[in-house]
Motif scaffolding. Structure first.
Motif, PDB file in Angstrom:
ATOM      1  N   PHE A   1       4.514  -0.122   9.330  1.00 61.91           N
ATOM      2  CA  PHE A   1       4.472  -0.103   7.864  1.00 61.91           C
ATOM      3  C   PHE A   1       5.864   0.186   7.310  1.00 61.91           C
ATOM      4  CE2 PHE A   1       3.824   2.423   3.941  1.00 61.91           C
ATOM      5  CZ  PHE A   1       3.125   1.508   3.181  1.00 61.91           C
ATOM      6  N   THR A   2       6.305  -0.596   6.310  1.00 60.93           N
ATOM      7  CA  THR A   2       7.658  -0.421   5.757  1.00 60.93           C
ATOM      8  C   THR A   2       7.645   0.014   4.294  1.00 60.93           C
ATOM      9  OG1 THR A   2       7.776  -2.773   5.148  1.00 60.93           O
ATOM     10  CG2 THR A   2       8.625  -2.141   7.332  1.00 60.93           C
ATOM     11  N   GLY A   3       6.465   0.340   3.766  1.00 59.15           N
ATOM     12  CA  GLY A   3       6.378   0.765   2.373  1.00 59.15           C
ATOM     13  C   GLY A   3       6.638   2.252   2.212  1.00 59.15           C
ATOM     14  N   LEU A   4       6.132   2.829   1.107  1.00 58.39           N
ATOM     15  CA  LEU A   4       6.364   4.236   0.782  1.00 58.39           C
ATOM     16  C   LEU A   4       5.352   5.148   1.468  1.00 58.39           C
ATOM     17  CD1 LEU A   4       7.225   4.453  -3.038  1.00 58.39           C
ATOM     18  CD2 LEU A   4       8.611   5.300  -1.138  1.00 58.39           C
ATOM     19  N   PHE A   5       5.853   6.239   2.022  1.00 55.05           N
ATOM     20  CA  PHE A   5       5.022   7.334   2.503  1.00 55.05           C
ATOM     21  C   PHE A   5       5.177   8.492   1.521  1.00 55.05           C
ATOM     22  CE2 PHE A   5       5.865   4.897   6.312  1.00 55.05           C
ATOM     23  CZ  PHE A   5       4.710   5.017   7.086  1.00 55.05           C
ATOM     24  N   LEU A   6       4.066   8.995   1.016  1.00 51.54           N
ATOM     25  CA  LEU A   6       4.083  10.138   0.100  1.00 51.54           C
ATOM     26  C   LEU A   6       3.474  11.335   0.813  1.00 51.54           C
ATOM     27  CD1 LEU A   6       4.397  11.481  -2.719  1.00 51.54           C
ATOM     28  CD2 LEU A   6       2.116  10.572  -3.260  1.00 51.54           C
ATOM     29  N   PHE A   7       4.191  12.465   0.830  1.00 51.99           N
ATOM     30  CA  PHE A   7       3.743  13.650   1.558  1.00 51.99           C
ATOM     31  C   PHE A   7       3.246  14.718   0.593  1.00 51.99           C
ATOM     32  CE2 PHE A   7       6.477  11.414   4.454  1.00 51.99           C
ATOM     33  CZ  PHE A   7       5.886  11.609   5.703  1.00 51.99           C
ATOM     34  N   LEU A   8       1.975  15.104   0.775  1.00 58.49           N
ATOM     35  CA  LEU A   8       1.344  16.143  -0.031  1.00 58.49           C
ATOM     36  C   LEU A   8       0.814  17.240   0.878  1.00 58.49           C
ATOM     37  CD1 LEU A   8      -0.785  13.955  -2.510  1.00 58.49           C
ATOM     38  CD2 LEU A   8       1.486  14.922  -2.915  1.00 58.49           C
ATOM     39  N   GLU A   9       0.368  18.340   0.264  1.00 60.02           N
ATOM     40  CA  GLU A   9      -0.259  19.423   1.013  1.00 60.02           C
ATOM     41  C   GLU A   9      -1.563  19.793   0.338  1.00 60.02           C
ATOM     42  OE1 GLU A   9       2.461  22.651   1.892  1.00 60.02           O
ATOM     43  OE2 GLU A   9       4.153  21.255   1.898  1.00 60.02           O
ATOM     44  N   GLU A  10      -2.389  20.538   1.056  1.00 56.18           N
ATOM     45  CA  GLU A  10      -3.742  20.824   0.574  1.00 56.18           C
ATOM     46  C   GLU A  10      -3.771  21.570  -0.754  1.00 56.18           C
ATOM     47  OE1 GLU A  10      -4.383  25.023   3.051  1.00 56.18           O
ATOM     48  OE2 GLU A  10      -5.543  23.257   3.605  1.00 56.18           O
ATOM     49  N   ASP A  11      -2.716  22.318  -1.085  1.00 56.81           N
ATOM     50  CA  ASP A  11      -2.717  23.077  -2.333  1.00 56.81           C
ATOM     51  C   ASP A  11      -1.943  22.388  -3.446  1.00 56.81           C
ATOM     52  OD1 ASP A  11      -0.237  23.391  -1.268  1.00 56.81           O
ATOM     53  OD2 ASP A  11      -0.238  25.588  -1.225  1.00 56.81           O
ATOM     54  N   HIS A  12      -1.722  21.089  -3.308  1.00 55.67           N
ATOM     55  CA  HIS A  12      -1.122  20.311  -4.387  1.00 55.67           C
ATOM     56  C   HIS A  12      -2.215  19.733  -5.277  1.00 55.67           C
ATOM     57  CE1 HIS A  12       2.868  19.512  -2.005  1.00 55.67           C
ATOM     58  NE2 HIS A  12       2.706  20.777  -2.358  1.00 55.67           N
ATOM     59  N   TYR A  13      -1.799  19.255  -6.456  1.00 58.48           N
ATOM     60  CA  TYR A  13      -2.721  18.670  -7.428  1.00 58.48           C
ATOM     61  C   TYR A  13      -1.980  17.551  -8.127  1.00 58.48           C
ATOM     62  CZ  TYR A  13      -6.414  18.647 -11.001  1.00 58.48           C
ATOM     63  OH  TYR A  13      -7.450  18.297 -11.829  1.00 58.48           O
ATOM     64  N   VAL A  14      -2.580  16.372  -8.221  1.00 55.47           N
ATOM     65  CA  VAL A  14      -1.866  15.213  -8.754  1.00 55.47           C
ATOM     66  C   VAL A  14      -2.403  14.850 -10.140  1.00 55.47           C
ATOM     67  CG1 VAL A  14      -1.356  14.298  -6.473  1.00 55.47           C
ATOM     68  CG2 VAL A  14      -3.429  13.549  -7.654  1.00 55.47           C
ATOM     69  N   SER A  15      -1.536  14.232 -10.950  1.00 52.98           N
ATOM     70  CA  SER A  15      -1.945  13.734 -12.260  1.00 52.98           C
ATOM     71  C   SER A  15      -2.543  12.345 -12.108  1.00 52.98           C
ATOM     72  CB  SER A  15      -0.743  13.696 -13.210  1.00 52.98           C
ATOM     73  OG  SER A  15       0.227  12.777 -12.730  1.00 52.98           O
TER      74      SER A  15
ATOM     75  N   THR B   1       0.852  -1.187   0.000  1.00 56.03           N
ATOM     76  CA  THR B   1       0.000   0.000   0.000  1.00 56.03           C
ATOM     77  C   THR B   1       0.891   1.242   0.000  1.00 56.03           C
ATOM     78  OG1 THR B   1      -1.666  -1.181   1.294  1.00 56.03           O
ATOM     79  CG2 THR B   1      -1.819   1.218   1.256  1.00 56.03           C
ATOM     80  N   ILE B   2       0.434   2.298  -0.673  1.00 60.63           N
ATOM     81  CA  ILE B   2       1.132   3.584  -0.587  1.00 60.63           C
ATOM     82  C   ILE B   2       0.347   4.477   0.377  1.00 60.63           C
ATOM     83  CG2 ILE B   2       1.777   5.704  -1.818  1.00 60.63           C
ATOM     84  CD1 ILE B   2       2.399   4.042  -4.236  1.00 60.63           C
ATOM     85  N   VAL B   3       1.016   4.937   1.410  1.00 66.48           N
ATOM     86  CA  VAL B   3       0.385   5.810   2.400  1.00 66.48           C
ATOM     87  C   VAL B   3       0.616   7.257   1.976  1.00 66.48           C
ATOM     88  CG1 VAL B   3       0.369   6.558   4.806  1.00 66.48           C
ATOM     89  CG2 VAL B   3       0.653   4.129   4.259  1.00 66.48           C
ATOM     90  N   ILE B   4      -0.479   7.967   1.730  1.00 63.74           N
ATOM     91  CA  ILE B   4      -0.403   9.360   1.286  1.00 63.74           C
ATOM     92  C   ILE B   4      -0.803  10.249   2.453  1.00 63.74           C
ATOM     93  CG2 ILE B   4      -1.267  11.070  -0.355  1.00 63.74           C
ATOM     94  CD1 ILE B   4      -1.876   8.770  -2.273  1.00 63.74           C
ATOM     95  N   VAL B   5       0.106  11.109   2.892  1.00 67.84           N
ATOM     96  CA  VAL B   5      -0.119  11.964   4.056  1.00 67.84           C
ATOM     97  C   VAL B   5      -0.301  13.397   3.579  1.00 67.84           C
ATOM     98  CG1 VAL B   5       0.718  12.609   6.335  1.00 67.84           C
ATOM     99  CG2 VAL B   5       1.431  10.421   5.336  1.00 67.84           C
ATOM    100  N   VAL B   6      -1.472  13.964   3.840  1.00 68.16           N
ATOM    101  CA  VAL B   6      -1.820  15.301   3.347  1.00 68.16           C
ATOM    102  C   VAL B   6      -1.888  16.272   4.518  1.00 68.16           C
ATOM    103  CG1 VAL B   6      -3.476  16.681   2.043  1.00 68.16           C
ATOM    104  CG2 VAL B   6      -3.169  14.243   1.495  1.00 68.16           C
ATOM    105  N   GLN B   7      -1.110  17.334   4.460  1.00 69.33           N
ATOM    106  CA  GLN B   7      -1.150  18.358   5.502  1.00 69.33           C
ATOM    107  C   GLN B   7      -2.199  19.398   5.123  1.00 69.33           C
ATOM    108  OE1 GLN B   7       2.519  19.425   7.340  1.00 69.33           O
ATOM    109  NE2 GLN B   7       1.935  21.554   7.682  1.00 69.33           N
ATOM    110  N   VAL B   8      -3.158  19.627   6.030  1.00 66.23           N
ATOM    111  CA  VAL B   8      -4.303  20.485   5.736  1.00 66.23           C
ATOM    112  C   VAL B   8      -4.355  21.648   6.716  1.00 66.23           C
ATOM    113  CG1 VAL B   8      -6.819  20.571   5.486  1.00 66.23           C
ATOM    114  CG2 VAL B   8      -5.576  18.458   4.911  1.00 66.23           C
ATOM    115  N   HIS B   9      -4.555  22.853   6.168  1.00 70.30           N
ATOM    116  CA  HIS B   9      -4.811  24.025   7.022  1.00 70.30           C
ATOM    117  C   HIS B   9      -6.298  24.352   6.923  1.00 70.30           C
ATOM    118  CE1 HIS B   9      -4.234  27.591   9.330  1.00 70.30           C
ATOM    119  NE2 HIS B   9      -4.336  28.424   8.306  1.00 70.30           N
TER     120      HIS B   9
END
Length: 361
Positions: free
Chosen positions: A281-295, A147-155
């Motif tokens: 968890f030993t897989g990938l952590f992906l760090f995003l923020e609230e003003d990002h946009y993904v393809s 699994t890829i864990v996506i961590v989003v920082q939100v204000h």
């Protein structure tokens, strides 16, 4: 006889030309009708991403996209902000001074302030952080090391967050991820938006030392703070907090900016050490923020980069999917991955790494 033949030939040519014109006009009319129908019903043709919504999630409805062919000349400052790939930022951090203009949450927050006391908010934060409820776990679980864990920082910028969630919903393989939203504001409208997600597992955590809960004490603004632009000698004479340690630019702490950094470190420690779902968890952590946009293919590209790293470049620590460059030649460089030294101002957008790297840090 020759005259009559010529007359018949002329008549035939003119008749054929007239028929061609009528057919062509009819064809153009049909094309215009089809184009209009596609604009009115995007599901029948190419769809405008601003009109998309996920199933049963009207809360994800986006604001209309501005036309790029507007006749009015844009304001230079607005044009500069619109050209940014990550919203309006100061030193690659979200601009907290403009966030209230960007946010649609502020009105609901004002209403909640009259309803929720500081004690109530702190209690809700504590309960949520203790419960660690994973939504949609029965649909998309369990979490594995693939699994890829996506961590989003939100204000509090709900407009940006809507766009991010919508882009996530369109990504291939998003159902195989865990989305962790880390908030530094307690707000029911934001919570409702996150809870409306139905395309992956989600988990919310709440930074307990925010400006919302510490308005007049550290790590919020405090009476003992040094003035931002005070010279070091003046700060020492005032005996204000951290007077001996201004930043690299000679300035002292500003709570609205330091909160972003404090929140990031708290969030990282939570996902690597405290959350039950990810502490082993030993897989990938992906760090995003609230003003990002993904393809739509961001997970596919991330997996390709991870495989290439394991195969050929084990010395690489961090994978970065984004860039702050406002102009980038995707035609020439879109299929390339660059290996370089990590620079915060360039490579912290969409960065991914494993627990092994975190232990190094």
């Amino acid at each position: 006889m020759r005259i009559r033949k010529l007359s018949c030939l002329k008549f035939t040519i003119l008749t054929g030309f007239a028929i061609f014109i009528v057919i062509n006009i009819k064809s153009v009319g049909e094309d215009e009708q089809n184009l209009q129908a596609e604009e009115e019903h995007p599901e029948n043709g190419k769809r405008n991403i601003a009109n998309l919504r996920t199933k049963d999630t009207d809360i994800l409805e986006s604001v209309p996209v501005q036309s790029s062919q507007s006749k009015e000349k844009p304001d230079p400052a607005e044009s500069e902000a619109a050209d940014s790939l990550a919203g309006e930022r100061i030193n690659e951090l979200p601009n907290p001074l403009s966030s209230r203009e960007d946010s649609q949450v502020n009105q609901s927050q004002d209403k909640q302030k009259s309803q929720l006391s500081l004690k109530d908010i702190l209690e809700k934060l504590k309960e949520a952080n203790k419960a660690q409820i994973i939504h949609n776990e029965s649909l998309f679980g369990p979490i594995t090391n693939d699994t890829i864990v996506i961590v989003v920082q939100v204000h509090d910028r709900i407009k940006y967050l809507r766009h991010l969630i919508k882009s996530l919903s369109l990504a291939a393989g998003i159902d195989q991820t865990l989305l962790i939203f880390s908030h530094d504001v307690w707000d029911e409208e934001l919570n409702e938006l996150v809870r409306s997600i139905d395309f992956s597992q989600t988990l919310q955590i709440f930074y307990p030392f925010s400006l919302q809960t510490h308005k007049h004490s550290f790590p919020g603004e405090s009476e003992s703070d040094c003035p931002r632009d005070a010279h070091k000698e003046k700060a020492l004479s005032l005996s204000c907090t951290n007077a001996a340690w201004p930043d690299l630019h000679g300035h002292y702490r500003e709570a609205q900016f330091t909160q972003t950094k404090h929140h990031w470190w708290w969030k990282a420690n939570q996902v690597f050490s405290s959350l039950r779902a990810t502490k082993d968890f030993t897989g990938l952590f992906l760090f995003l923020e609230e003003d990002h946009y993904v393809s739509e293919d961001f997970l596919h590209v991330l997996k390709l980069m991870s495989l290439e790293k394991k195969k050929s470049f084990p010395e690489v620590d961090i994978l970065s999917l984004g860039t702050y460059l406002k102009k980038f030649n995707f035609r020439a460089n879109g299929k390339q991955a660059e290996i370089t030294e990590w620079i915060s101002a360039k490579h912290n957008m969409g960065m991914a790494f494993t627990r092994t790297v975190w232990d190094k840090i």
